[in-house]
Scaffold this motif. Sequence first.
Motif, PDB file in Angstrom:
ATOM      1  N   VAL A 130      35.426  47.370  36.544  1.00  0.00           N
ATOM      2  CA  VAL A 130      36.817  47.401  36.620  1.00  0.00           C
ATOM      3  C   VAL A 130      36.723  45.902  37.540  1.00  0.00           C
ATOM      4  N   TYR A 131      36.347  46.437  38.632  1.00  0.00           N
ATOM      5  CA  TYR A 131      36.204  45.078  39.815  1.00  0.00           C
ATOM      6  C   TYR A 131      36.254  43.778  39.394  1.00  0.00           C
ATOM      7  N   GLN A 132      35.422  43.584  38.336  1.00  0.00           N
ATOM      8  CA  GLN A 132      34.779  42.551  37.598  1.00  0.00           C
ATOM      9  C   GLN A 132      36.260  41.995  36.838  1.00  0.00           C
ATOM     10  N   TRP A 133      37.242  42.752  36.356  1.00  0.00           N
ATOM     11  CA  TRP A 133      37.833  42.426  35.808  1.00  0.00           C
ATOM     12  C   TRP A 133      39.599  42.126  36.453  1.00  0.00           C
ATOM     13  N   VAL A 134      39.214  42.286  37.553  1.00  0.00           N
ATOM     14  CA  VAL A 134      39.682  42.028  39.117  1.00  0.00           C
ATOM     15  C   VAL A 134      40.133  40.170  39.137  1.00  0.00           C
ATOM     16  N   ILE A 135      38.461  40.040  38.970  1.00  0.00           N
ATOM     17  CA  ILE A 135      37.692  38.725  39.711  1.00  0.00           C
ATOM     18  C   ILE A 135      38.315  38.286  38.814  1.00  0.00           C
ATOM     19  N   LEU A 136      38.207  38.284  37.234  1.00  0.00           N
ATOM     20  CA  LEU A 136      38.534  37.535  35.841  1.00  0.00           C
ATOM     21  C   LEU A 136      39.828  37.405  35.741  1.00  0.00           C
ATOM     22  N   GLU A 137      40.648  38.457  36.106  1.00  0.00           N
ATOM     23  CA  GLU A 137      42.454  38.193  37.132  1.00  0.00           C
ATOM     24  C   GLU A 137      42.207  36.625  37.776  1.00  0.00           C
ATOM     25  N   TYR A 138      42.062  36.699  38.587  1.00  0.00           N
ATOM     26  CA  TYR A 138      41.968  36.119  39.822  1.00  0.00           C
ATOM     27  C   TYR A 138      41.793  34.827  39.489  1.00  0.00           C
ATOM     28  N   CYS A 139      40.370  34.802  38.282  1.00  0.00           N
ATOM     29  CA  CYS A 139      40.178  33.440  38.131  1.00  0.00           C
ATOM     30  C   CYS A 139      40.784  33.093  36.931  1.00  0.00           C
ATOM     31  N   ALA A 140      41.586  33.241  36.254  1.00  0.00           N
ATOM     32  CA  ALA A 140      42.533  32.999  35.343  1.00  0.00           C
ATOM     33  C   ALA A 140      43.896  32.524  35.942  1.00  0.00           C
ATOM     34  N   ILE A 141      44.490  33.594  36.963  1.00  0.00           N
ATOM     35  CA  ILE A 141      45.402  32.748  37.587  1.00  0.00           C
ATOM     36  C   ILE A 141      45.028  30.867  38.116  1.00  0.00           C
ATOM     37  N   LYS A 142      43.519  31.512  38.792  1.00  0.00           N
ATOM     38  CA  LYS A 142      43.488  30.026  39.350  1.00  0.00           C
ATOM     39  C   LYS A 142      43.570  28.654  38.478  1.00  0.00           C
ATOM     40  N   GLN A 143      43.047  29.212  37.574  1.00  0.00           N
ATOM     41  CA  GLN A 143      42.816  28.153  36.222  1.00  0.00           C
ATOM     42  C   GLN A 143      44.239  28.130  35.301  1.00  0.00           C
ATOM     43  N   LEU A 144      44.830  29.220  35.409  1.00  0.00           N
ATOM     44  CA  LEU A 144      46.370  28.364  35.168  1.00  0.00           C
ATOM     45  C   LEU A 144      47.436  27.982  36.009  1.00  0.00           C
ATOM     46  N   THR A 145      47.194  27.876  37.742  1.00  0.00           N
ATOM     47  CA  THR A 145      47.534  27.492  38.216  1.00  0.00           C
ATOM     48  C   THR A 145      47.526  26.050  38.153  1.00  0.00           C
ATOM     49  N   PHE A 146      46.351  25.668  37.938  1.00  0.00           N
ATOM     50  CA  PHE A 146      45.232  24.378  37.721  1.00  0.00           C
ATOM     51  C   PHE A 146      46.528  23.429  36.640  1.00  0.00           C
ATOM     52  N   LEU A 147      46.531  24.209  35.625  1.00  0.00           N
ATOM     53  CA  LEU A 147      46.731  23.646  34.699  1.00  0.00           C
ATOM     54  C   LEU A 147      48.487  23.547  34.543  1.00  0.00           C
ATOM     55  N   LYS A 148      48.921  24.173  34.657  1.00  0.00           N
ATOM     56  CA  LYS A 148      50.091  24.119  35.700  1.00  0.00           C
ATOM     57  C   LYS A 148      51.043  23.085  36.731  1.00  0.00           C
ATOM     58  N   TRP A 149      49.900  22.693  37.658  1.00  0.00           N
ATOM     59  CA  TRP A 149      49.528  21.427  38.266  1.00  0.00           C
ATOM     60  C   TRP A 149      49.423  20.197  37.111  1.00  0.00           C
ATOM     61  N   VAL A 150      48.133  20.311  36.158  1.00  0.00           N
ATOM     62  CA  VAL A 150      48.251  18.981  36.034  1.00  0.00           C
ATOM     63  C   VAL A 150      48.880  18.116  35.011  1.00  0.00           C
ATOM     64  N   SER A 151      49.774  20.043  34.867  1.00  0.00           N
ATOM     65  CA  SER A 151      50.951  19.427  33.878  1.00  0.00           C
ATOM     66  C   SER A 151      51.667  18.078  34.326  1.00  0.00           C
ATOM     67  N   GLU A 152      52.362  18.689  35.436  1.00  0.00           N
ATOM     68  CA  GLU A 152      53.490  18.514  36.871  1.00  0.00           C
ATOM     69  C   GLU A 152      52.462  17.665  37.086  1.00  0.00           C
ATOM     70  N   GLU A 153      52.808  16.411  36.787  1.00  0.00           N
ATOM     71  CA  GLU A 153      52.270  15.033  37.670  1.00  0.00           C
ATOM     72  C   GLU A 153      53.356  14.967  39.343  1.00  0.00           C
ATOM     73  N   GLN A 154      52.033  14.747  39.704  1.00  0.00           N
ATOM     74  CA  GLN A 154      52.731  14.280  41.078  1.00  0.00           C
ATOM     75  C   GLN A 154      53.385  15.039  42.309  1.00  0.00           C
ATOM     76  N   ARG A 155      53.471  16.417  41.961  1.00  0.00           N
ATOM     77  CA  ARG A 155      53.649  17.636  41.973  1.00  0.00           C
ATOM     78  C   ARG A 155      53.042  18.592  42.382  1.00  0.00           C
ATOM     79  N   MET A 156      53.591  19.123  44.456  1.00  0.00           N
ATOM     80  CA  MET A 156      52.273  19.626  44.803  1.00  0.00           C
ATOM     81  C   MET A 156      52.394  21.170  44.719  1.00  0.00           C
TER      82      MET A 156
END
Length: 389
Positions: free
Chosen positions: A312-338
């Motif tokens: 379950v700890y692994q699962w929480v950390i994989l969830e955390y990494c998925a959140i980071k990747q999704l935030t990156f993808l949102k940021w890249v798709s919205e250029e020039q935005r902080m």
Amino acid sequence: MSQIVKVNYYDAFHCIGSKCPFTCCQEWAISVDEDTLEKWKGVTLETIGIKDEKRATSTLCDCVEKEESEYVIALKKDKTCPFLNKDKLCSVVLGVGEDYLSKTCTTYPRHVHKVGDQEEYSLDFGCPAVIDLIYLEEKGVYFISEGAKAHQPSVLEEVRKMILECIQDETYTLTESILMAYCCLLELIEEEGLSIEVVEAYESKEYLEALVTEMRTMKVEAIDSFWERNEQFLDRIQLYQKDETYTKDIEAYSVLAERLEEYYSDTWLLEKNEAFEMQYQGFEKLLRNYLAAEIWANVLRDHMTLDHMVMVYQWVILEYCAIKQLTFLKWVSEEQRMVDYNMVRDAIMMIARMIAYDQDEIEKCLAYSFEEPILDWGTLALIVGSGKI
């Protein structure tokens, strides 16, 4: 009477109703208990303000369908609850009152789990209002006991305490905290006689300092971590795609994740990822609070073993990494935005709505992505990466 322990912001929660940017009355299968079904038999749609000439005499029960072993509300074509009105308010509450809500609707996002002689109260991060609460917790997440009953912690409770102390120790980067806790867990699995005294040895400052010093000599390539994190993100999407438990927004970002290699070079991605990491670090407190709350609520339940806790700890950390990747993808798709709070909050909420904490489901998902359900330290370190957060 059981001892009650609550996450510190539990009682501060209240539903924000029509102001909610992502209603929980959409896309989820909302279960309906037998008592509520009985109440609904005598309530027509017209009674709650829903006018449908084709179903003039229909009752609320006609909006329910059988799904496997339970009854759920049948969603409309747009995947919203049939009782959700144009103002994003519940027609059932407006028409006949909260007493006619199902138990799921009454309690969500609240959860109560049994751990030994304790009942533990937590809140689900699928609700954006809950994320708003932890964003404001500058002092961090902690837990409040109610009742005077003395409690003798179990060995596994001590293990959970060890994990939480690692995650909340701000003398280390968040990445270091995550990987230190995992290293301790893997070593505890190898211990022949697990006791509170053995666990406490792993909590000592001397041990942790030696551990983090060694960890700092082991670096992984940033681009390798990026692609591994992207692959794990796509695995999560694919596993839940068949159940349609993710939003159209998630689907759009999954397409972007699949085509990153086609659109961008490794050099460009590294430059972007470095700029993203710098901005993302501004949300370290929020993410520590999220991890602490998620770990406390999920890594320990009655009848769990240490192996289960590690998975379950692994699962929480994989969830955390998925959140980071999704935030990156949102940021890249919205250029020039902080990178801003709404972007991070939405990523936490979206991923939380996809992730289940059923033991069988976790083992199935880990088996889908990896050869073994318990990862070696290097594999998790590759996914998490060498950044500060």
